[in-house]
Design a protein around this motif. Sequence first.
Motif: not given
Lengths: 370, 272
Positions: A336-353
Amino acid sequence: MKMETYFLSNEDILKFYDRIVKDYQLYVPVKTKTPIKIACDYGFSLPTDDYILKEYSAVNKEEIVFNEYRPIEPVRTFFNQYKEEVGEYFAQETIEKDKKEKPVAISGIKNCDIFSLKIQDFVFLGKDDDIVDPFYKKRRQDALIISGDCPGFKEACFCRAFDINPYCEQGFDFNLSVLNNGYLVDVNSKKANLIAGSIRDLLTPATLGQLSGRSAKRDAVIRKLDEHLSHHKIPKKEVLQEIVKAGHNSQIWHEQMRTCVECGGCIFMCDTCHCFLLSDEISGNNSKRLRVWDGCLLKNFTRVAGGGNALKMRYMRLRNRYIKKFDFFIDNIGFQACCGCGRCIDVCPGRIDIRNILRRLYDEKYLPAS
Amino acid sequence: MMKNIYQPVEAVIENIIQETSAIKTFTLKPKTDFSFVTGQFIELTVPGLGEAPFTPSSDPGIKERMDVTIMKTGAVTSKLHEMQKGQVVGIRGPFGKGYPLHKFKGKDLLIVGGGVGLAPLRSLLFSLFSTIDNYNKVLLRYGSRTANDIVYKGSIGEWAKRDKFDIVTSVDIGDPSWQGNVGLVTTILKDMPIDLNNASAIVCGPPIMMKFVTLKLLDLGFKPKDIYLSMEKSMSCGLGKCGHCRLGKFYICKDGPVFTYEELKDIHDIWD
Ligand SMILES: Cc1cc2nc3c(=O)[nH]c(=O)nc-3n(C[C@H](O)[C@H](O)[C@H](O)COP(=O)(O)OP(=O)(O)OC[C@H]3O[C@@H](n4cnc5c(N)ncnc54)[C@H](O)[C@@H]3O)c2cc1C
Ligand code: SF4
Ligand code: SF4
Ligand code: SF4
Ligand code: FES
C-alpha cells in the motif's frame, strides 16, 4: 555491508553533526508548538507537540532535539520540492546555470518516512534513464539519511497497523536510538562508514547490554502503540485492497466529504503522495518548466478540455485517493502507498480521518448491519 | 547530468492545413529525428504556455517530420491555432505503447473513428498501407458531426480506392450536399463483410462515441480482447509519474493509450 553499531554519548552528538556539516547541508529536528492538537479520546496521555526540520546552521544548538516521532513535513520535500524548475527551453543562447547544491543530510526522519521513500523511489526512479526524474535521483542518491527510533508516538501515528515498526532496520545511512546517556548509532552504508571512520574517537562499539537495552525500549514502544491502535481498530494491510474495492459504492465517501474544504492539506502533507503538474511560464526571452505538486483532492486534477472531469464530484476525489493508495499501488508494487504517519489526519481541518474511513469500509464489508 | 525527461525538443512548424473550422494539421520538423510507432503520443509545448498530449497523424516511417492534427478546444490548442509557419514549438516523447500491429497479422481489421479521432487512425492507416500483405482486409467506418467536420476530406476518397480497403463515412447531421449516410457512426456498423472469428476492431474518438461503439461491437459478437480502444484522460507527464491519467491499475500514458476492452472491462467508470 554488515551493519555496525556504536555508542555515541550525549555530549558528542553536536560533534557528530559538526562532522556531517562538512560535507552536507544538514537538517535537524527542532520542537515547535502547533495549534493542531488531536487529543486522545480514551485517556492515553500522548504528546501533541510537533517537530520541524531546520537547517543546522540556522538554529541555536540548544534548540536541537531528538524528536520522539516524525516531523511535520513529509520527507519527500527534500527530494521533490513543492515547486521546482525542471527545464528551461529555447533560449537563443544557452545559459549555463551553476546549480551545484550540497547534498542534504536529514536527521530526524522515522521509519514511516523510510517506508514512504520506497513509494517515491518507485515513482521517480527506474531502471532506464528515459523514465528517471533526474532531479529527484540526484538528490536522493547523494543524500545522507539519519533516521531515528521513535521513543514515543502521536495520536495520529498508526504505522504498526500496517506492520511498519516505529524504528528502522534498513533504508538509512545512520540510525540513532536513544539510550539514557547517549545514542546507539547504526552505520549502514559506505557513505556513513566513511564518516564514522573519521570520528572513531567519538564512537565506541555498542555493548551487548546497550543493544539489549535498545531492544527493550523498542518492545515497550510497540506494546504501547499496539494498545493505542487497538482502540482504533484499523484493518490489517492484507485486506486494504479488498475493502476499498468492495466499498466502491459506499456512502462513506459522500459522508466524509461533507466537511472537506478542499484545501489540499492531506495530499500535500502526505509522505506517500507524489502527483504533480508540469506548468510553464515565460522567463525573460526564455520559457521555463516547473514541476508543481498536485493531487486528486483538488477539483481540477482530472479536468479535460471541454469541461469533462473524471473526478467531478467531491466523493469521487476522496475515493480516488484510496483507490490509488490501496488498490493501484498494491497491484503495481505489491504494497500500500500509505505508511501510517498520520500527517493527513493532523492537517485536515475537516477532521477526515483515514483510520476511520478504513475501519468503516472494513465494517461494511465484514460486519453487515443486521 | 542525466537525460532530462521534462525537457522539450525544439520543432519548427513547417506547414499548416486547415482541415475544418476547428481542426488544423501542423507539420512539425523536430531539431533531431524523431521516431514513434503508430498509436504512441507526444506532449506538444507552446513555449511559455504549456503542454498538451496529441497523437501524430503522419506515417511513422517518416522520421524527419511529423504531422499532428489538432482540434481547438482550450488554452494550448487555441494558441497553437494562432501560430504561423516558421514558429517554434516543443515536443517530448514518444509516450505509451501504440497499436500492436503484430497481433493484427492475417486478420480482418475494422477501424472505427469519430471526429478528430481519425488523426491517430491516419497514422495507423499509413502503417497498414506499407504492410498491407499482412492483413486480410481493412474496413474503415468514420463518423463526424456534419460534412464540414470531416478531417482529411481529400484523402478519404483515395484511401477507399486502395486494394483491400472498404470505407464508409457518416455524418450525424446531414445537409443537401451530403450524399452519404446520415446517423451516428454506430448506424454504419452493420452488414459488414467481416469474419468475426478472425477480426480486430480499433476504435478512436470522443469517450461517448467509444462507449457506444464498444457496446455495439460487443453486440455484433466481437470479443472484448479483439476491441482496441484509444483511451483519453487528463495528462501531464506522459511517463507514469504525475498521477493524472490513472485508470484502474493502469496509467494511460504508460500502459496505453491503446488498451483492449478486455483489459478495461472490470474497471469502474472508464468512459468518464
Ligand atoms: C493520448 C492523447 C492523445 C490525444 N490526441 C489528440 C489529437 O491527436 N488531436 C487532438 O485534437 N486532441 C488530442 N487529444 C486531446 C488533447 O490533448 C486536448 O484537446 C488538449 O489537451 C486540450 O488542451 P488545451 O490546453 O487546449 O485545453 P484546456 O482545457 O485549456 O486544458 C489545459 C490543460 O489541461 C490538460 N488537458 C485538457 N484536456 C485534456 C485532454 N483531453 N487530455 C489530456 N489532457 C488534457 C492539458 O494538460 C492542457 O494543457 C489527445 C489526448 C490524449 C490524452
Ligand atoms: S507513524 Fe510510527 S514510525 Fe512514524 S512517527 Fe509515528 S510512531 Fe514513528
Ligand atoms: S495517507 Fe496519511 S497516513 Fe498515509 S502516508 Fe499519507 S499522510 Fe501518512
Ligand atoms: S485536508 Fe481535509 S479538508 Fe483539506 S482537502 Fe484533504 S480531506 Fe479536504
Ligand atoms: S500523464 Fe503523468 S502519469 Fe500519465
